[in-house]
Write a protein that holds these residues in place. Structure first.
Motif, PDB file in Angstrom:
ATOM      1  N   ILE A 222       0.806  -1.275  -0.111  1.00 48.20           N
ATOM      2  CA  ILE A 222       0.151  -0.077  -0.010  1.00 48.20           C
ATOM      3  C   ILE A 222       1.161   0.980  -0.210  1.00 48.20           C
ATOM      4  N   GLY A 223       0.478   2.203  -0.833  1.00 38.15           N
ATOM      5  CA  GLY A 223       1.164   3.569  -0.699  1.00 38.15           C
ATOM      6  C   GLY A 223       2.429   3.430  -1.681  1.00 38.15           C
ATOM      7  N   HIS A 224       3.500   4.217  -1.206  1.00 35.97           N
ATOM      8  CA  HIS A 224       4.655   4.389  -1.755  1.00 35.97           C
ATOM      9  C   HIS A 224       5.792   3.210  -1.680  1.00 35.97           C
ATOM     10  N   ALA A 225       7.009   3.656  -2.561  1.00 33.75           N
ATOM     11  CA  ALA A 225       8.098   2.548  -2.505  1.00 33.75           C
ATOM     12  C   ALA A 225       9.231   3.538  -2.843  1.00 33.75           C
ATOM     13  N   TYR A 226      10.395   2.744  -2.445  1.00 35.34           N
ATOM     14  CA  TYR A 226      11.829   3.619  -2.445  1.00 35.34           C
ATOM     15  C   TYR A 226      12.764   2.690  -3.228  1.00 35.34           C
ATOM     16  N   PHE A 227      13.288   3.378  -4.250  1.00 32.96           N
ATOM     17  CA  PHE A 227      14.657   2.511  -4.990  1.00 32.96           C
ATOM     18  C   PHE A 227      15.794   2.998  -4.644  1.00 32.96           C
ATOM     19  N   GLN A 233      19.080   0.610 -11.171  1.00 34.03           N
ATOM     20  CA  GLN A 233      19.860   0.469 -12.203  1.00 34.03           C
ATOM     21  C   GLN A 233      19.252  -1.114 -12.882  1.00 34.03           C
ATOM     22  N   LEU A 234      19.148  -1.966 -11.699  1.00 34.91           N
ATOM     23  CA  LEU A 234      18.442  -3.339 -12.179  1.00 34.91           C
ATOM     24  C   LEU A 234      17.009  -3.414 -12.777  1.00 34.91           C
ATOM     25  N   PHE A 235      16.246  -2.423 -12.142  1.00 40.04           N
ATOM     26  CA  PHE A 235      15.280  -2.273 -12.524  1.00 40.04           C
ATOM     27  C   PHE A 235      14.953  -1.639 -14.004  1.00 40.04           C
ATOM     28  N   THR A 240      13.708  -1.961 -19.706  1.00 40.92           N
ATOM     29  CA  THR A 240      13.962  -1.709 -20.950  1.00 40.92           C
ATOM     30  C   THR A 240      13.994  -3.152 -21.785  1.00 40.92           C
ATOM     31  N   ASP A 241      14.638  -4.076 -21.236  1.00 38.93           N
ATOM     32  CA  ASP A 241      14.803  -5.548 -21.936  1.00 38.93           C
ATOM     33  C   ASP A 241      13.394  -6.096 -22.148  1.00 38.93           C
TER      34      ASP A 241
END
Length: 597
Positions: A222-227, A233-235, A240-241
């Motif tokens: 629920i809500g937000h996330a943090y990268f 870089q991996l995401f 892209t792939d």
């Protein structure tokens, strides 16, 4: 070198508060005093703190964990928030006195996150003011209409680093954002009992190791996330792939993450209930803010309240209905009665005569063909109708239902009524062709050759001097409803007008995708006997002309940015087949006509 979580918390406390009291830090973080003391000694050993203060090296180390920016996704259609989403994006709704996205931007800024990008798409111009008023950047997602939110992150992929990923329509009662974050996380809340939300399974250190849609007694996303930088870089590589893969278009970015969950290191960050709110429906929002509808600036709700003589607060049980190719519709209730609100689609003012529609609706109601009609505004195109619960649509493979539909057409066509509104398939196709030309040259192979055939066929069909009467002109299964008592209704009279009687048969065959045998049977139901050669020839001509008209219409709608999907090919196929078939019947000699009889 990387910090442990305890070392991070210690340095962060020194940076933000200048406080190195181990007991206080231990109490706030839930860590043991011994582990905090050990972290302090290790930080001193590595030169990150000295004499109870953070050093330059410590600042540089902590800076690796500084939040660089935030991405606020605001491109979606928010279709579940119909009908308000027809007027404005969900993130711009005012809840408890504050605009949702404005409140979230301010919370980010208060936490020290100043680099904020809002990704827009649907009604994007409504967000542009945020640049000047709140100092954010705007990025446009041009693929929002046919891709899920993975396209929003693709639009800003170069910005992903130590980044908050937010949704514009979340409401946080407490500010969840921080200037420094230790590791990637997804916000979560514990739900008791059964839930349809995305349920999380965690491993060592709170790492997310599994995600299932639906479950019970679980932490849910629920809500937000943090990268962080490594996660981003991996995401971006995964995104892209896989971006061009057909299955990717409909996926949330979270689904891409789950597909590769073993490769990603993301932990769960639990929040207590009552901090994060996601509103999936208007009724959920009203529960959180009971005065929302009373205060909302919505012409649609004003229309409903005025027409039905009710207060806006009496409008409830709101949910979107299956969207048509021309309009948007939603269900709502007032007291114990159920209704449908029809909102005109983009560009319909160019192709629909609403005054003609209103006149035809009144005739249909008097004839008992459509008793759902309540009111329509001919200037703006919105309409309110009765909702038919537990109804079903006509099945074109059901012989009895097709027979009843043909009898309804016959009843309509025999009515001695004359409206100012005229409808001619070929004239309409020329109008759509003109509008299509306004969008650019018509670069479709074979278009003009088929157009010339349609023009010749129209001339031949006109020579039959067939009856002109009130016709529906959108006469097919989706516009027939059958209620629990087996009563049949013919709805949606937008294209109605005075036309050749065969117009409705033509549309029915094309849009119900009837075979030639099924078309002949339907025609015998219409006449109440076997049709003559002239009857078949004339009606087959209108199958071809209907297919041609709706084919050009579909090309125009796609040029406007609306996806018509498989209907484009269906219309084309019937136009091509039946224009040739009808022309052959008009061109055949007397021997063929005689053998037909």
């Amino acid at each position: 070198m990387h910090l442990t979580r305890i070392e991070f918390e210690f340095l962060r406390a020194l940076m933000l508060y200048g406080d190195n009291r181990q007991r206080k830090l231990a109490a706030e973080t839930g860590l043991s005093l011994g582990s905090v003391n050990a972290a302090k000694k290790n930080l001193e050993k590595n030169g990150f703190i000295e004499n109870g203060k953070i050093t330059l090296s410590g600042c540089k180390m902590l800076d690796r964990y500084r939040v660089n920016n935030a991405i606020v996704m605001a491109a979606g259609l928010s279709s579940r928030f119909a009908p308000i989403s027809y007027e404005k994006p969900k993130g711009l709704l005012r809840v408890r006195g504050e605009v949702l996205i404005e409140r979230q931007i301010r919370q980010l800024q208060e936490a020290g996150v100043s680099d904020i990008t809002v990704v827009v798409g649907y009604k994007k111009e409504h967000f542009f003011y945020l640049e000047d008023e709140l100092g954010v950047q705007i990025a446009v997602n041009s693929e929002f209409a046919f891709r899920n939110n993975n396209s929003s992150l693709m639009a800003v992929s170069e910005k992903l680093g130590n980044t908050y990923i937010c949704s514009s329509d979340d409401y946080f009662t407490e500010n969840p954002f921080e200037q420094y974050v230790f590791q990637p996380y997804y916000a979560a809340e514990y739900r008791e009992g059964s839930t349809a939300e995305w349920c999380l399974t965690t491993g060592s250190g709170g790492r997310i190791v599994g995600v299932e849609v639906g479950g019970r007694d679980s932490l849910v996303m629920i809500g937000h996330a943090y990268f962080d930088h490594a996660f981003s870089q991996l995401f971006v590589k995964v995104l892209t792939d896989e971006y061009a893969l057909p299955l990717t278009a409909d996926k949330l970015w979270e689904e891409l993450y789950v597909d590769h969950i073993k490769e990603f290191n993301m932990v769960v960050r639990p929040y207590d209930p009552g901090i994060i709110y996601e509103f999936d429906t208007l009724d959920e929002l009203r529960k959180f803010d009971p005065e929302f509808l009373s205060n909302v600036d919505s012409e649609i709700f004003n229309n409903i309240a005025t027409t039905l003589h009710c207060d806006k607060k009496d409008i409830c049980n709101i949910f979107p209905l299956k969207q048509g190719l021309t309009n948007l519709s939603c269900h709502f209730s007032v007291n114990d009665s159920e209704y449908v609100y029809r909102h005109p689609g983009v560009g319909t003012e160019k192709i629909i005569n609403r005054y003609g529609e209103v006149a035809a609706q009144k005739v249909a109601k008097e004839l008992g063909l459509d008793e759902t009609f309540i009111y329509e505004d001919p200037e703006k195109g919105w309409k309110i109708s009765h909702f038919i619960p537990n109804c079903r649509q006509l099945d074109p493979k059901n012989t009895n239902q097709v027979q009843r539909a043909m009898q309804m057409a016959r009843k309509l066509h025999r009515e001695k009524v004359s409206l100012d509104q005229r409808f001619d398939f070929f004239a309409e196709s020329k109008h759509y062709e003109e509008l299509l030309g306004d969008e650019g040259s018509i670069d479709v192979t074979g278009f003009y050759e088929l157009a010339r055939k349609a023009e010749r066929l129209k001339s031949l069909a006109d020579g039959d001097r067939a009856p002109i009467c009130l016709t529906h002109n959108d006469f097919f299964m989706l516009n027939f409803l059958i209620d629990e008592r087996d009563k049949m209704y013919l709805i949606d009279w937008e294209y109605a007008g005075m036309s050749d009687y065969a117009s409705d048969f033509g549309t029915f065959v094309v849009c119900c995708q009837l075979s030639e045998q099924e078309a002949r049977q339907a025609l015998s139901f219409y006449f109440g006997q076997e049709p003559t050669f002239a009857d078949v020839r004339h009606n087959f001509a209108y199958v071809g002309l209907a297919g041609w008209c709706w084919y050009v219409w579909a090309l125009f709608k796609e040029a406007e940015g609306e996806l018509v999907g498989e209907w484009l090919y269906i219309y084309y196929s019937y136009a091509k087949e039946y224009i040739d078939k009808a022309l052959a019947l008009y061109d055949c000699d007397e021997r063929v006509k005689g053998s037909w009889a």
